[in-house]
Design an enzyme around this catalytic site. Structure first.
Site, PDB file in Angstrom:
ATOM      1  N   HIS A   1      44.344  30.491  40.432  1.00 29.62           N
ATOM      2  CA  HIS A   1      44.259  31.644  40.269  1.00 29.62           C
ATOM      3  C   HIS A   1      45.159  32.845  40.925  1.00 29.62           C
ATOM      4  O   HIS A   1      45.448  33.782  40.956  1.00 29.62           O
ATOM      5  CB  HIS A   1      42.998  32.684  40.505  1.00 29.62           C
ATOM      6  CG  HIS A   1      41.848  31.989  38.899  1.00 29.62           C
ATOM      7  ND1 HIS A   1      41.607  31.376  38.801  1.00 29.62           N
ATOM      8  CD2 HIS A   1      41.567  32.824  38.403  1.00 29.62           C
ATOM      9  CE1 HIS A   1      40.500  30.976  38.140  1.00 29.62           C
ATOM     10  NE2 HIS A   1      41.052  31.891  37.401  1.00 29.62           N
ATOM     11  N   GLY A   2      45.730  31.528  42.192  1.00 35.86           N
ATOM     12  CA  GLY A   2      46.789  32.984  42.819  1.00 35.86           C
ATOM     13  C   GLY A   2      47.159  31.415  44.135  1.00 35.86           C
ATOM     14  O   GLY A   2      46.739  30.993  44.276  1.00 35.86           O
TER      15      GLY A   2
END
Lengths: 474, 77
Positions: A328-329
């Protein structure tokens, strides 16, 4: 190009017209239109990234053929691992390089060393995580004999770059999408109307619900020390609805556009906030990513660790969720978010009995007695969201610590009845969807009227500032 | 002697806690309620234990139906 932009409003009808005008050799024509449209759509951000997209496509296309031609197990392993490594190097370079360098630098500093600052000035190409996963699953599936590689570069090019899915999924599988692209598509009016209806709901969720809530969520998270604890809790609930409407809205638009083009793509959400457990939540939230991670990360790990019994499976679950967080990041607060979900998942594995009932229950109909379990699951999901939405681990911890400051009182300016109404609307849509009210119940005329009514409501109440979708950053 | 569907059936029924499960060589995870990725691992472990075999990870990952399991089981010494 954003779905919620004027450019897309012109782009889509042009593509629709060209796609369906189909002279002879319909399949080739349709795929040529789709490939060209997809590259225009992607190049609208930055044409230089088209080289990366084309390079990634060619790599996996030829790897598929290489795997198919070789029968020698050693050479096949080399093809597989070489391709997987190259895909991950490209993804790692653009998405994670600075994160790992920065983390290593901090670690060294904490040990008393002071290395010279070093970072690559690279822009993150939109959707790189999504199309890299398309390519990886294609190559891995060929290696394990689940599919045969396509020999048509045009079909494979569209599979990777298909514009409705290119920047934020759903993450398609070759087994599902390639056969559809290999055949000519025939226009079906009911399917197109249903696509239009899905798009209308998607825009409504994004422009009316998500973008309205975003204003309050940003205010509350950015200035949380100015607010009372009750408001901060409501801020997390608002974010839960925002991120859901933003992402599922995007998915609805993507699936709707795809239906207009006669192609059914994978479902990505099935009323996730009405889940009765964390495992059920993950079978209903971002389904295409969860099932991808399940098939290509969890299952191989669990097979590898199987001699260690339940502890091996628990380790596989935790690693999978940590990687999900990192996907996700490139930031530690996303890793913590993943770790929390991994921990929330574990009790269901540790139970000695009831494994079957767990998986069967995921599909059991809802009843009133499920309310406490649904609430408990939603609270756990919201707890995770504090780390997901915060900008750092410290931000998340401070935000949580501030819950205790007047936890039962609210700053009424930020808790408006109109916002609460939006939340009820979003849960209402979900509830009706879960009860099957939207599937095969009404004729095309009704669906068209519904789509027009929703579009009208969006035009009246929507936010038209071309705000990016949250999942574009991933 | 070659193992057959009837040798696998009790293992599936035991792991998935369902005595009504019926298998055929073409049965896949989609056809059998409860046969998800988690239970798949427990089924693999139970088969290995029952028949005293050890599959390679790549073999297990290539299985797509019950017939594939039987094929590998019968090819194992």
């Amino acid at each position: 190009m954003l779905f919620n932009s004027l450019t897309f409003l012109v782009f889509l009808p042009v593509v629709f017209f060209l796609y369906w005008m189909s002279p002879k050799r319909r399949s080739e024509w349709q795929n040529s239109v789709l490939l060209l449209a997809s590259y225009v759509f992607y190049g609208w951000w930055d044409w230089r990234f088209l080289l990366l997209l084309a390079g990634s496509t060619l790599l996996d296309y030829f790897a598929g053929i290489g795997l198919d031609r070789n029968t020698d197990p050693g050479k096949r392993r080399l093809w597989l691992w070489g391709t997987v490594a190259l895909n991950l190097v490209v993804l790692g370079l653009f998405k994670y390089f600075n994160f790992f360098v920065d983390s290593a630098t901090r670690l060294l500093e904490s040990l008393g060393y002071h290395p010279a600052p070093w970072a690559l000035n690279l822009i993150l190409p939109v959707g790189i995580s999504f199309y890299t996963f398309h390519g990886l699953s294609y190559v891995i599936d060929i290696y394990f004999g689940r599919i045969r590689p396509t020999r048509d570069p045009l079909v494979y090019g569209v599979f990777v770059a298909y514009f409705p899915l290119l920047v934020a999924g759903p993450i398609e599988r070759a087994t599902h999408l390639l056969p559809k692209l290999a055949k000519p598509r025939v226009f079906e009016y009911p399917m197109a109307v249903d696509g239009f209806r899905l798009m209308a709901w998607g825009f409504f969720k994004k422009l009316v619900i998500a973008d309205t809530l975003a204003v309050e969520v940003n205010e509350i998270f950015n200035n949380f020390t100015d607010f009372r604890g009750g408001t901060l809790m409501i801020g997390v609930v608002y974010f839960a609805i925002q991120v859901y409407c933003d992402f599922s809205g995007y998915t609805d638009i993507a699936r709707g556009v795809s239906r207009l083009l006669g192609i059914e793509v994978l479902e990505n959400f099935r009323t996730p906030y009405l889940s009765r457990s964390i495992p059920e939540f993950w079978s209903r939230w971002h389904i295409s990513l969860s099932s991808w991670l399940n098939d290509y990360v969890f299952t191989p790990l669990a097979i590898e660790f199987r001699d260690r019994g339940r502890h091996g499976i628990m380790a596989a679950v935790l690693i999978t969720f940590l990687l999900s967080g990192l996907w996700h990041g490139p930031a530690w607060h996303f890793v913590i978010w993943g770790a929390l979900h991994g921990l929330f998942y574990l009790p269901s594995i540790y139970r000695k009995k009831g494994l079957r009932s767990l998986s069967v229950r995921k599909d059991a109909p809802l009843s009133f007695q499920d309310t406490p379990a649904i609430l408990q699951t939603f609270i756990l999901v919201c707890l995770g969201y504090v780390f997901f939405r915060a900008t750092s681990i410290q931000h998340a911890l401070d935000y949580l610590a501030h819950f205790s400051s007047e936890p039962f009182s609210f700053d009424t300016f930020h808790i408006r009845s109109s916002l609460n109404m939006l939340i009820l609307v979003s849960f209402g849509i979900d509830f009706l969807q879960r009860r099957g009210y939207f599937t095969g119940r009404y004729g095309s005329g009704f669906l068209l009227a519904e789509a027009l009514a929703i579009s009208f409501a969006t035009a009246l109440y929507g936010n038209f500032g071309s705000v990016e979708f949250i999942y574009f950053q991933f | 002697m070659d193992k057959t569907i009837s040798d696998l059936m009790p293992i599936f029924r035991d792991v998935l806690e369902d005595d009504t499960i019926q298998l055929s060589e073409s049965s896949t995870a989609r056809d059998v309620p409860g046969w998800d990725s988690l239970n798949h691992i427990y089924i693999v472990v139970a088969i290995e234990k029952r028949f005293k075999v050890k599959f390679k990870s790549t073999q297990i990952q290539a299985w797509q139906c019950v017939g594939d399991i039987l094929k590998d089981l019968n090819e194992n010494p």
